[in-house]
Design an enzyme around this catalytic site. Structure first.
Site, PDB file in Angstrom:
ATOM      1  N   ASP A  91     -17.234   7.186  -0.663  1.00 43.38           N
ATOM      2  CA  ASP A  91     -15.916   7.110  -0.018  1.00 43.38           C
ATOM      3  C   ASP A  91     -15.617   8.502   0.545  1.00 43.38           C
ATOM      4  O   ASP A  91     -16.315   9.472   0.238  1.00 43.38           O
ATOM      5  CB  ASP A  91     -14.858   6.681  -1.064  1.00 43.38           C
ATOM      6  CG  ASP A  91     -13.473   6.474  -0.464  1.00 43.38           C
ATOM      7  OD1 ASP A  91     -13.353   6.317   0.776  1.00 43.38           O
ATOM      8  OD2 ASP A  91     -12.485   6.468  -1.239  1.00 43.38           O
ATOM      9  N   HIS A 148      -7.609   0.726  -6.056  1.00 46.20           N
ATOM     10  CA  HIS A 148      -7.747  -0.136  -4.874  1.00 46.20           C
ATOM     11  C   HIS A 148      -8.441  -1.440  -5.304  1.00 46.20           C
ATOM     12  O   HIS A 148      -9.596  -1.694  -4.974  1.00 46.20           O
ATOM     13  CB  HIS A 148      -8.559   0.603  -3.800  1.00 46.20           C
ATOM     14  CG  HIS A 148      -8.423   0.023  -2.422  1.00 46.20           C
ATOM     15  ND1 HIS A 148      -7.636  -1.069  -2.133  1.00 46.20           N
ATOM     16  CD2 HIS A 148      -9.002   0.383  -1.235  1.00 46.20           C
ATOM     17  CE1 HIS A 148      -7.721  -1.340  -0.833  1.00 46.20           C
ATOM     18  NE2 HIS A 148      -8.547  -0.479  -0.268  1.00 46.20           N
ATOM     19  N   ARG A 172     -13.249  -8.693   2.659  1.00 44.07           N
ATOM     20  CA  ARG A 172     -11.850  -8.447   2.313  1.00 44.07           C
ATOM     21  C   ARG A 172     -11.020  -9.682   2.647  1.00 44.07           C
ATOM     22  O   ARG A 172     -10.133 -10.082   1.896  1.00 44.07           O
ATOM     23  CB  ARG A 172     -11.286  -7.230   3.092  1.00 44.07           C
ATOM     24  CG  ARG A 172     -11.940  -5.891   2.770  1.00 44.07           C
ATOM     25  CD  ARG A 172     -11.604  -5.406   1.391  1.00 44.07           C
ATOM     26  NE  ARG A 172     -10.161  -5.275   1.156  1.00 44.07           N
ATOM     27  CZ  ARG A 172      -9.406  -4.259   1.564  1.00 44.07           C
ATOM     28  NH1 ARG A 172      -9.936  -3.241   2.211  1.00 44.07           N
ATOM     29  NH2 ARG A 172      -8.108  -4.218   1.306  1.00 44.07           N
ATOM     30  N   ARG A 215       0.877  -1.182   0.000  1.00 45.09           N
ATOM     31  CA  ARG A 215       0.000   0.000   0.000  1.00 45.09           C
ATOM     32  C   ARG A 215       0.905   1.220   0.000  1.00 45.09           C
ATOM     33  O   ARG A 215       1.720   1.413   0.905  1.00 45.09           O
ATOM     34  CB  ARG A 215      -0.881   0.009   1.249  1.00 45.09           C
ATOM     35  CG  ARG A 215      -1.457   1.394   1.539  1.00 45.09           C
ATOM     36  CD  ARG A 215      -2.523   1.403   2.589  1.00 45.09           C
ATOM     37  NE  ARG A 215      -3.704   0.708   2.119  1.00 45.09           N
ATOM     38  CZ  ARG A 215      -4.881   0.762   2.720  1.00 45.09           C
ATOM     39  NH1 ARG A 215      -5.036   1.491   3.797  1.00 45.09           N
ATOM     40  NH2 ARG A 215      -5.915   0.096   2.233  1.00 45.09           N
ATOM     41  N   CYS A 220     -16.118   1.625   1.399  1.00 38.44           N
ATOM     42  CA  CYS A 220     -14.909   0.830   1.651  1.00 38.44           C
ATOM     43  C   CYS A 220     -14.447   0.957   3.097  1.00 38.44           C
ATOM     44  O   CYS A 220     -13.756   0.083   3.597  1.00 38.44           O
ATOM     45  CB  CYS A 220     -13.807   1.272   0.691  1.00 38.44           C
ATOM     46  SG  CYS A 220     -13.466   3.038   0.731  1.00 38.44           S
ATOM     47  N   GLN A 233     -10.083  -4.106  -2.738  1.00 41.34           N
ATOM     48  CA  GLN A 233     -11.335  -3.608  -2.162  1.00 41.34           C
ATOM     49  C   GLN A 233     -12.490  -3.854  -3.129  1.00 41.34           C
ATOM     50  O   GLN A 233     -13.540  -4.371  -2.740  1.00 41.34           O
ATOM     51  CB  GLN A 233     -11.207  -2.105  -1.859  1.00 41.34           C
ATOM     52  CG  GLN A 233     -12.492  -1.487  -1.341  1.00 41.34           C
ATOM     53  CD  GLN A 233     -12.842  -1.953   0.065  1.00 41.34           C
ATOM     54  OE1 GLN A 233     -12.015  -1.859   0.969  1.00 41.34           O
ATOM     55  NE2 GLN A 233     -14.045  -2.450   0.267  1.00 41.34           N
TER      56      GLN A 233
HETATM   57  N1   CP Z   1     -10.938  -0.104   2.987  1.00 41.78           N
HETATM   58  C1   CP Z   1      -9.653  -0.169   3.362  1.00 41.78           C
HETATM   59  O1   CP Z   1      -8.741  -0.427   2.570  1.00 41.78           O
HETATM   60  O2   CP Z   1      -9.464   0.058   4.686  1.00 41.78           O
HETATM   61  P1   CP Z   1      -8.088   0.304   5.431  1.00 41.78           P
HETATM   62  O3   CP Z   1      -7.554   1.631   4.970  1.00 41.78           O
HETATM   63  O4   CP Z   1      -8.424   0.280   6.876  1.00 41.78           O
HETATM   64  O5   CP Z   1      -7.134  -0.801   5.047  1.00 41.78           O
HETATM   65  N1  NVA Z   2      -9.913   6.815  -1.008  1.00 47.02           N
HETATM   66  C1  NVA Z   2      -9.491   6.326   0.277  1.00 47.02           C
HETATM   67  C2  NVA Z   2      -9.735   4.849   0.382  1.00 47.02           C
HETATM   68  C3  NVA Z   2      -9.368   4.249   1.710  1.00 47.02           C
HETATM   69  C4  NVA Z   2      -9.598   2.775   1.772  1.00 47.02           C
HETATM   70  C5  NVA Z   2      -8.033   6.662   0.479  1.00 47.02           C
HETATM   71  O1  NVA Z   2      -7.243   6.482  -0.470  1.00 47.02           O
HETATM   72  O2  NVA Z   2      -7.671   7.119   1.560  1.00 47.02           O
END
Ligand code: CP
Ligand code: NVA
Length: 310
Positions: free
Chosen positions: A230, A135, A298, A108, A270, A138
């Protein structure tokens, strides 16, 4: 016939064939049943997953770590600053070194290109656990959740209301691959990137789905089967929070907006949610909301992804 995904990376849903997506769902469903029945399923016995996190995480971190453990392997967590990457060791060198120890890498980070490069130079599968652009894990879990709730995907309408961000991008890829219609409502300057919309329009030609980008939330939500939102400021955009609150104020998913959807619509997010901003408690906690089933999935879907790739 089963498709062979062994050794591949998962960077974008757009790289997956429709058959591969369904293979992931089939295995997710069988692994979920094994968890429920308590049946051991050590498909990755003795394997190791490196988990690189340059951003915070609750769901991704915990579901990958628990997931690899349930599959009989072990996860190694590298937080922001843990690896020499932070002290400018290059992505290619990091990829080559980690490939000598691990069976797979989940990452990530901010820059999508770093994930592309990591996969290019690694000799083990790389799984995208979120970038500024996409993502995919997700959205595969989201589509699996929709399938569980609605028993089908093809022809359903998903309305995404809010920022044209990584979530909107992967939803565009995912829906257009599986034949779902997608309507995105974002303010003019915050709409999804053209390249991603073009990918979706191309997929839609073979899947028969409709892809629509608008700026009116009510229009997007009209007759929707799924409403998705989101956060307005993603990770890395914290300094824009106040500005974005003003720009996105008419893009809140609340009890007024959901009236435009089908009566049996499901609400998805998400998570993490900024309750009171992009969604009200009333909607997030309503009987239509599936946010926690979505979060649980997930685990099952990423286990399937790891088992198929690693
Ligand atoms: N939805 C998601 O990816 O959550 P986190 O940021 O908690 O991993
Ligand atoms: N759009 C958000 C998604 C988090 C799971 C971010 O990138 O922070």
């Amino acid at each position: 016939m089963a498709v062979n995904m062994k050794g591949k990376s998962l960077i974008s849903i757009n790289d997956l064939s429709v058959e591969e997506i369904w293979e992931i769902f089939e295995l997710s469903s069988s692994l979920k049943l094994k968890v429920i029945s308590g049946e051991q399923h050590h498909l990755l016995k003795g394997k190791t997953l490196g988990m690189i996190f340059s951003k915070p995480s609750t769901r991704t971190r915990v579901s990958f770590e628990v997931g690899i453990y349930q599959l009989g392997g072990i996860g190694l967590y590298f937080g922001p600053g843990d690896l020499q990457l932070k002290r400018s060791e290059s992505v290619p060198d990091t990829a080559k070194v980690l490939s000598r120890y691990l069976s797979g890498i989940m990452i990530r980070t901010f820059d999508h290109q770093d994930v592309v490069d990591l996969a290019k130079y690694a000799s083990i599968p790389v799984i995208n656990g979120l970038t500024d652009l996409l993502h995919p894990c997700q959205v595969l879990s989201d589509l699996f959740t929709i399938l569980e709730k609605k028993r089908t995907l093809k022809g359903l309408k998903l309305a995404y209301v809010g920022d044209g961000n990584n979530m909107a991008h992967s939803l565009l890829h995912g829906c257009s691959k599986v034949g779902m219609n997608i309507s995105i409502a974002s303010p003019k300057d915050y709409q999804p990137q053209k390249q991603i919309v073009d990918n979706a329009l191309k997929n839609a030609k073979s899947s028969g789905s409709k892809v629509e980008i608008v700026d009116d939330p009510a229009k997007a939500v009209k007759d929707a089967d799924v409403i998705y939102t989101d956060v307005w400021a993603s990770m890395g955009q914290e300094s824009e929070s106040e500005k974005r609150k003003k720009i996105f104020k008419d893009y809140q998913v609340n009890s007024n907006l959901v009236k435009h959807a089908k009566e049996d619509y499901i609400f998805m997010h998400c998570l993490p949610a900024h309750r009171g901003d992009e969604v009200t408690d009333e909607v997030a906690d309503s009987p239509n909301s599936v946010i926690f089933d979505e979060a649980e999935n997930r685990l099952h879907v990423q286990k399937a992804i790891m088992a198929l790739l690693m």
